[in-house]
Scaffold this active site. Structure first.
Site, PDB file in Angstrom:
ATOM      1  N   HIS A 183       1.922 -42.805  13.798  1.00  0.00           N
ATOM      2  CA  HIS A 183       1.995 -41.694  12.843  1.00  0.00           C
ATOM      3  C   HIS A 183       0.725 -41.628  11.978  1.00  0.00           C
ATOM      4  O   HIS A 183       0.773 -41.622  10.748  1.00  0.00           O
ATOM      5  CB  HIS A 183       3.232 -41.832  11.945  1.00  0.00           C
ATOM      6  CG  HIS A 183       3.705 -40.500  11.418  1.00  0.00           C
ATOM      7  ND1 HIS A 183       5.020 -40.243  11.113  1.00  0.00           N
ATOM      8  CD2 HIS A 183       3.026 -39.347  11.137  1.00  0.00           C
ATOM      9  CE1 HIS A 183       5.149 -38.995  10.655  1.00  0.00           C
ATOM     10  NE2 HIS A 183       3.944 -38.443  10.667  1.00  0.00           N
ATOM     11  N   GLU A 239      10.926 -44.895  12.524  1.00  0.00           N
ATOM     12  CA  GLU A 239       9.572 -45.378  12.257  1.00  0.00           C
ATOM     13  C   GLU A 239       9.637 -46.435  11.157  1.00  0.00           C
ATOM     14  O   GLU A 239      10.308 -46.222  10.158  1.00  0.00           O
ATOM     15  CB  GLU A 239       8.659 -44.228  11.805  1.00  0.00           C
ATOM     16  CG  GLU A 239       8.380 -43.216  12.893  1.00  0.00           C
ATOM     17  CD  GLU A 239       7.410 -42.124  12.466  1.00  0.00           C
ATOM     18  OE1 GLU A 239       6.923 -42.179  11.311  1.00  0.00           O
ATOM     19  OE2 GLU A 239       7.141 -41.217  13.257  1.00  0.00           O
ATOM     20  N   ARG A 249       7.833 -34.336  14.984  1.00  0.00           N
ATOM     21  CA  ARG A 249       8.819 -35.253  14.429  1.00  0.00           C
ATOM     22  C   ARG A 249       9.456 -36.051  15.560  1.00  0.00           C
ATOM     23  O   ARG A 249       9.823 -35.502  16.603  1.00  0.00           O
ATOM     24  CB  ARG A 249       9.901 -34.491  13.656  1.00  0.00           C
ATOM     25  CG  ARG A 249       9.417 -33.925  12.331  1.00  0.00           C
ATOM     26  CD  ARG A 249       9.121 -35.036  11.329  1.00  0.00           C
ATOM     27  NE  ARG A 249       8.660 -34.517  10.038  1.00  0.00           N
ATOM     28  CZ  ARG A 249       7.398 -34.309   9.719  1.00  0.00           C
ATOM     29  NH1 ARG A 249       6.439 -34.563  10.614  1.00  0.00           N
ATOM     30  NH2 ARG A 249       7.065 -33.855   8.526  1.00  0.00           N
TER      31      ARG A 249
END
Length: 309
Positions: free
Chosen positions: A272, A253, A224
């Site tokens: 990601h 993000e 994370r």
């Protein structure tokens, strides 16, 4: 008859698996963008957490390993079973972490820049996974897959750190709880984190902990983004204390276009993409977990990956 809402992009083979698991006890609704959960007793796939309030959902089967958005106070009905997709992502994220590891130790991010510049010069000495000491933070399915892979590739010492005590798997040379982090960081040539989000891990990688890492070490985060103080990471890279780093997750993000991280030469960023459904096998595993839990709920059996909330 219970109504099952599936918001995932399933194919006929997946529908057949879910139908078989339901044993004729459910009606299925396939809608990737539902406007509400009014009629749903069971939901398969991540939906906006706000939609759960005042719903009658009995089981929410997530397609993600992360679940933090659904455990906040007042978000999910207390009677609802919440299950994540732990076990689906080890293969894909573990391989992504391994790819990032080799990219860093072989300076591939720098050579990509040289290719763009049409520069046929070398970047100097490189490192190796073989003989390295590698610390893996987060020893669930993903961390375990990565640790097993680097050990098989000849890492001298693979150290696992986890939140609680558990039997040490054979692919780890050493295992500790997270309160031993400061003792492990100075020993590691590579630190790879797949820690979950939450208050306990918020900015756990700060100036002090990056300073504890070995001079010339490598840092990888596929857990994370919230676990990293990004200003501290920038400082550790720009100062030369860390040789290089790789991030598949950031906070926030998407990473803002004006973030200084984009311009650090020895920082490898992927958006990601370690998980998600980019590897088809990941999706197959998610559907199998969903089918198992659907059948388990209908038959009063224990659910897999249930999260208390």
């Amino acid at each position: 008859m219970l109504k099952v809402l599936c918001v995932l992009p399933v194919k006929d083979s997946h529908k057949q698996l879910l139908t078989k698991a339901a044993c004729g006890k459910c009606e299925f609704i396939y809608d990737e963008h539902p406007s509400s959960l009014d009629d749903a007793d069971i939901v398969i796939g991540n939906v906006p957490a706000a939609m759960l309030k005042d719903s009658k959902v009995r089981l929410l089967q997530l397609n993600s390993a992360g679940y933090e958005a659904y455990t906040a106070a007042g978000v999910s009905p207390k009677s609802m079973h919440l299950c994540n997709a732990k076990g689906a992502y080890g293969l894909t994220v573990g391989e992504h972490m391994l790819a990032l590891t080799f990219a860093l130790v072989r300076k591939l991010e720098l050579y990509r820049d040289k290719q763009k510049a049409k520069d046929w010069s070398d970047c100097g000495s490189v490192s190796s996974v073989e003989g390295a000491t590698i610390a893996v933070l987060g020893m669930g399915d993903i961390g375990g897959e990565y640790a097993r892979k680097v050990k098989a590739l000849g890492a001298k010492c693979v150290i696992g750190l986890r939140r609680s005590n558990a039997t040490k798997p054979e692919y780890l040379d050493e295992q500790y709880t997270m309160d031993n982090l400061e003792k492990v960081l100075p020993r590691a040539d590579i630190v790879a984190s797949v820690l979950p989000g939450g208050p306990a891990t918020a900015k756990i990688f700060n100036h002090e902990r990056f300073a504890l890492m070995k001079q010339g070490a490598y840092f990888i985060n596929c857990g994370r983004g919230s676990s990293v103080d990004q200003d501290a990471l920038e400082n550790a890279l720009q100062s030369g204390h860390l040789a290089a780093a790789a991030l598949d997750v950031t906070s926030p993000e998407p990473l803002p276009k004006d973030s200084k991280l984009w311009d650090i030469p020895n920082l490898f960023i992927t958006p990601h993409v370690a998980g998600n459904f980019f590897l088809q096998e990941t999706f197959e595993r998610i559907i199998k977990i969903a089918a198992f839990n659907l059948e388990a709920l209908l038959n009063g059996k224990a659910l897999k990956n249930e999260i208390l909330h």
